[in-house]
Design a protein around this motif. Structure first.
Motif, mmCIF file in Angstrom:
data_model
loop_
_atom_site.group_PDB
_atom_site.id
_atom_site.type_symbol
_atom_site.label_atom_id
_atom_site.label_comp_id
_atom_site.label_asym_id
_atom_site.label_seq_id
_atom_site.Cartn_x
_atom_site.Cartn_y
_atom_site.Cartn_z
ATOM 1 N N ALA A 16 0.839 -1.210 0.000
ATOM 2 C CA ALA A 16 0.000 0.000 0.000
ATOM 3 C C ALA A 16 0.870 1.255 0.000
ATOM 4 O O ALA A 16 0.507 2.278 -0.581
ATOM 5 N N LEU A 17 2.026 1.163 0.664
ATOM 6 C CA LEU A 17 2.899 2.340 0.799
ATOM 7 C C LEU A 17 4.014 2.375 -0.249
ATOM 8 O O LEU A 17 4.902 3.229 -0.170
ATOM 9 N N ASN A 18 3.959 1.450 -1.208
ATOM 10 C CA ASN A 18 5.002 1.373 -2.242
ATOM 11 C C ASN A 18 6.402 1.225 -1.672
ATOM 12 O O ASN A 18 7.355 1.844 -2.159
ATOM 13 N N ILE A 19 6.518 0.437 -0.633
ATOM 14 C CA ILE A 19 7.834 0.175 -0.039
ATOM 15 C C ILE A 19 8.254 -1.220 -0.495
ATOM 16 O O ILE A 19 7.481 -2.175 -0.374
ATOM 17 N N GLU A 20 9.474 -1.307 -1.019
ATOM 18 C CA GLU A 20 9.924 -2.589 -1.574
ATOM 19 C C GLU A 20 10.467 -3.518 -0.501
ATOM 20 O O GLU A 20 11.651 -3.836 -0.480
ATOM 21 N N ILE A 21 9.616 -3.893 0.406
ATOM 22 C CA ILE A 21 9.987 -4.875 1.421
ATOM 23 C C ILE A 21 8.939 -5.970 1.364
ATOM 24 O O ILE A 21 7.746 -5.677 1.324
ATOM 25 N N SER A 22 9.427 -7.226 1.334
ATOM 26 C CA SER A 22 8.493 -8.339 1.393
ATOM 27 C C SER A 22 8.946 -9.250 2.529
ATOM 28 O O SER A 22 10.087 -9.715 2.541
ATOM 29 N N TYR A 23 8.084 -9.439 3.518
ATOM 30 C CA TYR A 23 8.443 -10.268 4.665
ATOM 31 C C TYR A 23 8.234 -11.732 4.350
ATOM 32 O O TYR A 23 7.185 -12.115 3.816
ATOM 33 N N PRO A 24 9.217 -12.566 4.695
ATOM 34 C CA PRO A 24 9.066 -14.000 4.457
ATOM 35 C C PRO A 24 7.891 -14.564 5.254
ATOM 36 O O PRO A 24 7.520 -14.008 6.298
ATOM 37 N N THR A 25 7.344 -15.669 4.781
ATOM 38 C CA THR A 25 6.174 -16.240 5.463
ATOM 39 C C THR A 25 6.545 -16.929 6.777
ATOM 40 O O THR A 25 5.707 -17.025 7.665
ATOM 41 N N GLY A 26 7.781 -17.398 6.883
ATOM 42 C CA GLY A 26 8.179 -18.114 8.097
ATOM 43 C C GLY A 26 9.091 -17.261 8.973
ATOM 44 O O GLY A 26 9.891 -16.463 8.467
ATOM 45 N N TYR A 27 8.998 -17.469 10.288
ATOM 46 C CA TYR A 27 9.780 -16.639 11.199
ATOM 47 C C TYR A 27 11.278 -16.908 11.112
ATOM 48 O O TYR A 27 12.083 -15.977 11.239
ATOM 49 N N ASP A 28 11.685 -18.164 10.882
ATOM 50 C CA ASP A 28 13.113 -18.481 10.791
ATOM 51 C C ASP A 28 13.797 -17.664 9.710
ATOM 52 O O ASP A 28 14.913 -17.175 9.878
ATOM 53 N N GLU A 29 13.074 -17.535 8.605
ATOM 54 C CA GLU A 29 13.625 -16.793 7.472
ATOM 55 C C GLU A 29 13.768 -15.300 7.804
ATOM 56 O O GLU A 29 14.731 -14.644 7.412
ATOM 57 N N PHE A 30 12.784 -14.772 8.533
ATOM 58 C CA PHE A 30 12.870 -13.364 8.931
ATOM 59 C C PHE A 30 14.041 -13.150 9.898
ATOM 60 O O PHE A 30 14.785 -12.174 9.775
ATOM 61 N N LEU A 31 14.219 -14.079 10.833
ATOM 62 C CA LEU A 31 15.342 -13.941 11.779
ATOM 63 C C LEU A 31 16.678 -14.013 11.051
ATOM 64 O O LEU A 31 17.625 -13.314 11.417
ATOM 65 N N LYS A 32 16.728 -14.833 10.011
ATOM 66 C CA LYS A 32 17.969 -14.953 9.242
ATOM 67 C C LYS A 32 18.316 -13.605 8.595
ATOM 68 O O LYS A 32 19.464 -13.186 8.570
ATOM 69 N N LEU A 33 17.280 -12.936 8.122
ATOM 70 C CA LEU A 33 17.451 -11.604 7.536
ATOM 71 C C LEU A 33 18.048 -10.641 8.578
ATOM 72 O O LEU A 33 18.961 -9.861 8.273
ATOM 73 N N CYS A 34 17.546 -10.707 9.796
ATOM 74 C CA CYS A 34 18.090 -9.883 10.890
ATOM 75 C C CYS A 34 19.550 -10.244 11.123
ATOM 76 O O CYS A 34 20.422 -9.363 11.191
ATOM 77 N N HIS A 35 19.815 -11.532 11.226
ATOM 78 C CA HIS A 35 21.170 -11.978 11.549
ATOM 79 C C HIS A 35 22.155 -11.609 10.446
ATOM 80 O O HIS A 35 23.284 -11.201 10.731
ATOM 81 N N ASP A 36 21.724 -11.696 9.201
ATOM 82 C CA ASP A 36 22.590 -11.316 8.076
ATOM 83 C C ASP A 36 22.914 -9.821 8.101
ATOM 84 O O ASP A 36 23.850 -9.366 7.444
ATOM 85 N N ASN A 37 22.113 -9.057 8.828
ATOM 86 C CA ASN A 37 22.359 -7.619 8.958
ATOM 87 C C ASN A 37 22.897 -7.267 10.346
ATOM 88 O O ASN A 37 22.682 -6.157 10.842
#
Ligand SMILES: O=C(O)CCC(=O)C(=O)O
Ligand SMILES: [Fe+2]
Length: 236
Positions: A97-118
């Protein structure tokens, strides 16, 4: 009913609709009194926590909070991993809706991996304690570039029984307007889902970002405990 069964029976469409309309929602009676009391009892188990923050030292308010360390207590881990997949599609609708190019993964493990990679590797769930005079100034819980736009607060104490005052306050800043305040008093065992930083609100020219903050009004008497569950990990 077991915790995961209760979460399994959450009406997902109704929750999504409430989050889109209001930017917050209350899920009633998710934790039992015993589960709440156990979390409170463990407030003094220092080995569970990585950091204690005495709020007045930073002028964040009056009270204290402690960040849990990994591995998290299983109840916290269960709440995070089971509720995230319900919220990820809502978050994705907001970003679109806000035209922000972020897509959150469906599973939590994948989202945490994104955090850890950063380099966001530190646990963010926290337990907060306020006594008479305690309060929490309006804020947003961001801990690095990676963020999830919603978080949870689990109410561990009973309003009017364990404490008076201490309302949960949310503010919403609309473009070219002053902030609107929303005051909530969920019951012991309830989960509040709220907007962490901003959410889409429909204006005349499409959706714009409405910035939200949260805090706690002054506790007049008693003790008030909450469990905060933020989905992104922290840099420090
Ligand atoms: O004690 C409260 O209700 C506020 C908790 C909070 O700020 C949080 O969990 O992020
Ligand atoms: Fe917070």
């Amino acid at each position: 009913m077991e915790l995961l069964q209760k979460i399994g029976s959450i009406e997902k469409d109704a929750l999504a609709e409430t989050m889109h309309q209001k930017g917050y929602a209350i899920l009633n009676e998710i934790l039992t009194n015993e589960q709440c009391d156990e979390l409170i009892k463990n407030y003094d188990q220092s080995e569970l926590y990585r950091k204690t923050v005495v709020m007045e030292r930073y002028r964040f308010g009056l009270g204290a909070y402690k960040y849990f360390n990994y591995p998290l207590p299983s109840i916290i881990n269960n709440l995070r991993t089971s509720i995230y997949p319900i919220l990820a599609p809502i978050a994705n609708t907001w970003m679109r809706a806000l035209n922000i190019e972020i897509s959150y993964p469906t599973g939590y493990d994948e989202f945490l991996k994104l955090c850890h990679d950063n380099a966001q590797t530190k646990a963010t769930p926290l337990i907060l304690k306020y006594g008479k005079g305690g309060f929490n100034t309006l804020h947003q819980d961001l801990y690095g570039d990676i963020y999830f736009p919603m978080q949870m607060v689990i109410f561990l104490s009973d309003p009017e029984i364990d404490y008076n005052g201490g309302e949960f306050v949310l503010t919403q800043q609309n473009v070219r307007a002053q902030s609107k305040a929303i005051v909530l008093k969920p019951k012991k065992g309830d989960i509040l889902i709220l907007t962490t930083n901003f959410r889409p609100v429909k204006g005349s020219k499409g959706y714009y970002r409405a910035s939200m903050k949260h805090g706690v009004s002054e506790v007049h008497s008693g003790e008030r405990y909450t469990l905060g569950i933020i989905f992104h990990d922290a840099l420090t």
